[in-house]
Design an enzyme around this catalytic site. Structure first.
Site, mmCIF file in Angstrom:
data_model
loop_
_atom_site.group_PDB
_atom_site.id
_atom_site.type_symbol
_atom_site.label_atom_id
_atom_site.label_comp_id
_atom_site.label_asym_id
_atom_site.label_seq_id
_atom_site.Cartn_x
_atom_site.Cartn_y
_atom_site.Cartn_z
ATOM 1 N N CYS A 1 0.890 -1.156 0.000
ATOM 2 C CA CYS A 1 0.000 0.000 0.000
ATOM 3 C C CYS A 1 0.925 1.202 0.000
ATOM 4 O O CYS A 1 1.581 1.477 1.007
ATOM 5 C CB CYS A 1 -0.918 0.037 1.216
ATOM 6 S SG CYS A 1 -1.918 1.539 1.210
ATOM 7 N N CYS B 1 -0.382 4.144 2.592
ATOM 8 C CA CYS B 1 -0.388 3.940 4.044
ATOM 9 C C CYS B 1 -0.186 2.468 4.333
ATOM 10 O O CYS B 1 0.900 1.953 4.128
ATOM 11 C CB CYS B 1 -1.638 4.514 4.689
ATOM 12 S SG CYS B 1 -3.178 4.054 3.899
ATOM 13 N N SER B 2 -1.205 1.767 4.768
ATOM 14 C CA SER B 2 -0.975 0.384 5.182
ATOM 15 C C SER B 2 -2.211 -0.477 4.991
ATOM 16 O O SER B 2 -2.481 -1.348 5.802
ATOM 17 C CB SER B 2 -0.533 0.355 6.640
ATOM 18 O OG SER B 2 -1.504 1.041 7.424
ATOM 19 N N CYS B 3 -2.982 -0.243 3.934
ATOM 20 C CA CYS B 3 -4.167 -1.057 3.679
ATOM 21 C C CYS B 3 -3.742 -2.524 3.580
ATOM 22 O O CYS B 3 -2.760 -2.856 2.912
ATOM 23 C CB CYS B 3 -4.855 -0.621 2.386
ATOM 24 S SG CYS B 3 -5.477 1.064 2.483
HETATM 25 FE FE FE Z 1 -3.463 2.260 2.513
#
Ligand code: FE
Length: 209
Positions: A109, A112-114
């Site tokens: 991602c 961010c951090s999906c």
């Molecule tokens: Fe994300």
């Protein structure tokens, strides 16, 4: 590579009110000597590497064992995954990407951090860290090498950028020597990293089949 993050994107590396309360509680309990942050880290690590990814491993093992299920997973990952009982936040819109002898898939991602929580649990720290997020796109083979993965030069590496709307599960290739194994034994070969694409499935120990 397409980049489809849009304005609905959920930035889950910023503390939401719930996470902020958890952080505050952890700080107070630690200061009062009631909890040991190392113990909390150990619990989080368990969810990251042990409990969470076992769900995804069951999905992959079933896909390896059952061609009809694999086909369903390819066409409608949400339904196929939900049929095993794995549903929840951050996993509403799933796509399964299958590794083949020609193509290796890897998930990142970039914003961010999906991450697909219902099948993989909590994202590892490196997945959320800027170096992985930028380098996975620019130099996927270099990143793979750091994870100890070297692919044949002719194999394509396809990088999928997760969003709040779409999360990916990599279905690694079934390893050689796993022909005689049942689903439970197969699931043992499916590591978390193999479902992110920064690893490969384990080769079974000799004599396991
Ligand atoms: Fe994300």
């Amino acid at each position: 590579m397409s980049h489809d993050h849009d304005h609905h994107h959920h930035h889950d590396n910023e503390l939401d009110p719930f996470a902020a309360r958890v952080r505050a509680l952890e700080t107070i309990l630690t200061q009062k000597g009631l909890i040991d942050p190392a113990a909390v880290d150990a619990i989080v690590d368990t969810y990251e590497t042990k409990v969470g990814p076992r769900n995804g491993a069951k999905v992959v093992a079933k896909a390896w064992s059952d061609a009809a299920y694999a086909d369903w997973l390819k066409r409608d990952a949400n339904a196929a995954i939900a049929s095993l009982g794995f549903v929840g936040r951050q996993g509403e819109h799933m796509q399964a990407v299958f590794n083949t002898p020609d193509t290796h898939n890897m998930v990142v991602c970039t914003l961010c951090s999906c991450y697909p929580w219902p099948v993989l649990g909590l994202p590892p720290v490196w997945y959320k860290a800027p170096p992985y997020r930028s380098r996975a796109v620019i130099d996927p083979r270099g990143v793979l090498a750091e994870f100890g993965v070297t692919l044949p030069a002719e194999m394509k590496v396809r990088v999928w950028d997760s969003t709040a709307e779409l999360r990916y599960l990599v279905v690694p290739m079934r390893p050689a020597g796993s022909d005689g194994l049942g689903e439970e034994q197969l699931a043992e070969l499916v590591t978390r990293d193999s479902m992110i694409g920064t690893g490969l499935a384990r080769v079974p120990a000799k004599g396991a089949a």
